[in-house]
Design an enzyme around this catalytic site. Sequence first.
Site, short mmCIF file in Angstrom:
data_model
loop_
_atom_site.label_atom_id
_atom_site.label_comp_id
_atom_site.label_asym_id
_atom_site.label_seq_id
_atom_site.Cartn_x
_atom_site.Cartn_y
_atom_site.Cartn_z
N HIS A 139 1.61 0.55 10.70
CA HIS A 139 1.31 1.20 12.07
C HIS A 139 2.86 0.63 13.04
CE1 HIS A 139 -2.79 1.91 10.99
NE2 HIS A 139 -2.91 2.67 12.11
N GLU A 200 -1.79 9.64 7.74
CA GLU A 200 -2.47 10.55 8.73
C GLU A 200 -1.34 11.55 9.31
OE1 GLU A 200 -5.08 8.35 10.91
OE2 GLU A 200 -5.96 7.61 9.30
N TRP A 205 -1.29 12.00 16.16
CA TRP A 205 -1.41 10.86 17.09
C TRP A 205 0.12 10.12 16.62
CZ3 TRP A 205 -1.17 6.18 14.52
CH2 TRP A 205 -1.57 6.14 13.34
N TYR A 271 -12.58 10.83 8.38
CA TYR A 271 -13.61 10.12 9.46
C TYR A 271 -14.47 10.81 10.18
CZ TYR A 271 -10.95 5.85 9.72
OH TYR A 271 -10.28 4.63 9.00
N GLU A 304 -9.05 5.74 3.58
CA GLU A 304 -9.87 5.44 4.81
C GLU A 304 -10.96 6.28 5.04
OE1 GLU A 304 -7.86 4.79 8.69
OE2 GLU A 304 -5.94 4.31 7.63
#
Length: 380
Positions: A139, A200, A205, A271, A304
């Site tokens: 990140h 992702e 984001w 998710y 994830e």
Amino acid sequence: MRLGRIFSLVLFFCALLSACGKKESPSGPKDEKPVVTNTILVDSLATPETVALFNNLKSLAQTNLLFGHQDDLAYGVGWWAAPGRSDVKEVCGDYPAVYGWDLGDIHKQTNLDGVYFDAMKQWIRQVYERGGINTISMHLDNPYTGGSAWDNSAAVKYILPGQSHHAAYLKTLDQIAAFLKDLKSSSGIAIPIILRPYHEHNHNWPWWGAGACTVPEYNALWKMTVGYLRDTRGVHNLLYAISPQEVNTIDQYLARYPGDEWVDILGMDYYLLTSKGRIDDLGKSLAMMAELAEARGKISALTEVGWQNVPVSDYWTGYLLPAVMYNAQSKKTTWALVWRNASESQYWAPYVGQISATDFSLFHLHPFTFFEKDLPAMYK
Ligand code: BMA
């Protein structure tokens, strides 16, 4: 006289030859000379242990699902950096098979979640010595604005070769390379790592997401990163995993894919498994991804997954397991990793007393799931 001159000439050439042999590798003089070890991975010079990890993951994927947890040894609900502790182990009696770590804030002493990088290195070594598997995400801060990973203003176009922030970004990659090269076992073996950068990327984001860079820019970022770590910095203990989030079709999966020669592991973050009605959706997606991977000689993983604060008592055997075991293809998913146990208000694995803890023990006992003690020797 003449003999003496010939002798000196011979000596001179010998010295020259040996100097050429000792030519420094790009990553420094102490490195061993790279040797071609394989024709299957992104890195043909990957260390033998890294190649073995890939091959062993591939064969385990046929029969089992490895369980993974982010920052498992670093902290849990109600504790921080306590030697030997792990919420997963306290609930089911074994450590996870896969451990996630993150290099966000690599320019500081601690990562974005407060984990000391020096301590992280020690935990990664412990995991390797015990036979577990380490995977690392990144990140990283927005390299154009200096904001966080979530600052999704345009950045990629400024850090590509020839652009204004390229040199500065290479300094970040240097810090990442230094961290990865410092991961050595007690006997000096480079510890294999599954690197999962720019994850992702089909979502909006992050600064490397679909809203902030074009497909060619994302692909160029991926290739630049792999090329720099592998070829310029000589990091040879990596498998490279890509992980779009919640994709259902092959076209969606491959939309921002940099190419088979740049990726070892096809991953997916998911998710949406917050109702039993979604078991099929995840199962089908995993099957699609496993087929894609298999056709390319690669492996697939649920990089994830989870439901924050696990609010149902049967999440593990009633949601996650049926999704992965949906059909013969989805069962080939290599591992499933849940995110970090940050606190009582953000956790993804159970802790002692949590409502899904009993079900997690059943999940652990299920013959399909593998935790650390179940693993065969992964690096041979
Ligand atoms: C997110 C949350 C954040 C954390 C980040 C990186 O999903 O867990 O609290 O900082 O991941 O680990």
